[in-house]
Each structure stands twice: as structure tokens, then as C-alpha cells.
Design a protein around this motif. Sequence first.
Motif, PDB file in Angstrom:
ATOM      1  N   GLU A 117      -4.684   4.255   2.102  1.00 42.31           N
ATOM      2  CA  GLU A 117      -4.519   5.697   2.274  1.00 42.31           C
ATOM      3  C   GLU A 117      -4.253   6.044   3.733  1.00 42.31           C
ATOM      4  O   GLU A 117      -3.396   6.868   4.033  1.00 42.31           O
ATOM      5  N   LYS A 118      -4.973   5.411   4.650  1.00 41.81           N
ATOM      6  CA  LYS A 118      -4.827   5.703   6.078  1.00 41.81           C
ATOM      7  C   LYS A 118      -3.488   5.193   6.618  1.00 41.81           C
ATOM      8  O   LYS A 118      -2.764   5.904   7.298  1.00 41.81           O
ATOM      9  N   ASP A 119      -3.159   3.938   6.322  1.00 40.46           N
ATOM     10  CA  ASP A 119      -1.990   3.303   6.920  1.00 40.46           C
ATOM     11  C   ASP A 119      -0.671   3.653   6.244  1.00 40.46           C
ATOM     12  O   ASP A 119       0.376   3.626   6.881  1.00 40.46           O
ATOM     13  N   TYR A 120      -0.707   3.970   4.952  1.00 40.42           N
ATOM     14  CA  TYR A 120       0.531   4.200   4.208  1.00 40.42           C
ATOM     15  C   TYR A 120       0.621   5.581   3.572  1.00 40.42           C
ATOM     16  O   TYR A 120       1.639   5.892   2.952  1.00 40.42           O
ATOM     17  N   ALA A 121      -0.420   6.396   3.692  1.00 42.50           N
ATOM     18  CA  ALA A 121      -0.462   7.735   3.078  1.00 42.50           C
ATOM     19  C   ALA A 121      -0.224   7.662   1.573  1.00 42.50           C
ATOM     20  O   ALA A 121       0.446   8.504   0.984  1.00 42.50           O
ATOM     21  N   VAL A 122      -0.783   6.624   0.956  1.00 41.76           N
ATOM     22  CA  VAL A 122      -0.649   6.402  -0.480  1.00 41.76           C
ATOM     23  C   VAL A 122      -2.024   6.548  -1.108  1.00 41.76           C
ATOM     24  O   VAL A 122      -2.982   5.906  -0.673  1.00 41.76           O
ATOM     25  N   LYS A 123      -2.125   7.386  -2.128  1.00 38.96           N
ATOM     26  CA  LYS A 123      -3.389   7.621  -2.821  1.00 38.96           C
ATOM     27  C   LYS A 123      -3.551   6.681  -4.008  1.00 38.96           C
ATOM     28  O   LYS A 123      -2.604   6.441  -4.758  1.00 38.96           O
ATOM     29  N   ASN A 158       5.542   4.207  -3.224  1.00 38.30           N
ATOM     30  CA  ASN A 158       4.853   5.467  -3.036  1.00 38.30           C
ATOM     31  C   ASN A 158       4.621   5.891  -1.583  1.00 38.30           C
ATOM     32  O   ASN A 158       4.107   6.985  -1.344  1.00 38.30           O
ATOM     33  N   THR A 159       5.016   5.064  -0.638  1.00 41.09           N
ATOM     34  CA  THR A 159       4.854   5.438   0.769  1.00 41.09           C
ATOM     35  C   THR A 159       5.938   6.438   1.156  1.00 41.09           C
ATOM     36  O   THR A 159       7.127   6.157   0.970  1.00 41.09           O
ATOM     37  N   PRO A 160       5.545   7.597   1.668  1.00 38.31           N
ATOM     38  CA  PRO A 160       6.542   8.593   2.080  1.00 38.31           C
ATOM     39  C   PRO A 160       7.465   8.012   3.162  1.00 38.31           C
ATOM     40  O   PRO A 160       7.002   7.392   4.115  1.00 38.31           O
TER      41      PRO A 160
END
Length: 89
Positions: free
Chosen positions: A53-59, A83-85
Motif C-alpha cells: 500500500e505504501k510503496d505502490y498505492a495498491v489496496k 493495479n499500481t497507478p
Amino acid sequence: MDDGLLGELRIKIIDTLNLMDVAPEEIEADAPLVGGNLGIDSIDILELVMMIEKDYAVKIDNKELGARVFASLESLARYVGENTPGRSN
């Protein structure tokens, strides 16, 4: 499959879980992450979820999804890649 992402995730798994006696190439892409040779358990998965979540902004926001995503390094890399923006596969 993005080999760069696989390598990146191998290193992040080792760093996040302090697996200093494990070399990145020892983490096989298709081997089970949980309950496999690495000894990763549910507490370790929580740490990995926070890192993803922190490194890739993926939930990864539910247990069923987590079970699929953390089935192997390959499934984790596929999910992160898709899923990584801003990441192009």
C-alpha cells in the motif's frame, strides 16, 4: 510478466520481513509465499500488505483478495502491476 517488478518485489519482501539469510533468487516466482519455504505467516502478510500500500498505492482490503494475491510471488507481481497507478505493464 514484468521481470523487473518480480526482482523488485523479491528485494522488498526480504527487506520488509528481515529475511537476511534469503537471497532474492531463492524466492521462486511460482512457489507459495504463505506456508512455503520462506516461513511467511499471517503477521508477515500484514507487513507486506502495508508495504504494498505504501510503496505502490495498491489496496489489498479483504482476506479473500489477499489469499489470491499472496498465493505466489508471480500472483503478487501481477496484481501490483495491474493495479499500481501510472504503471504500464
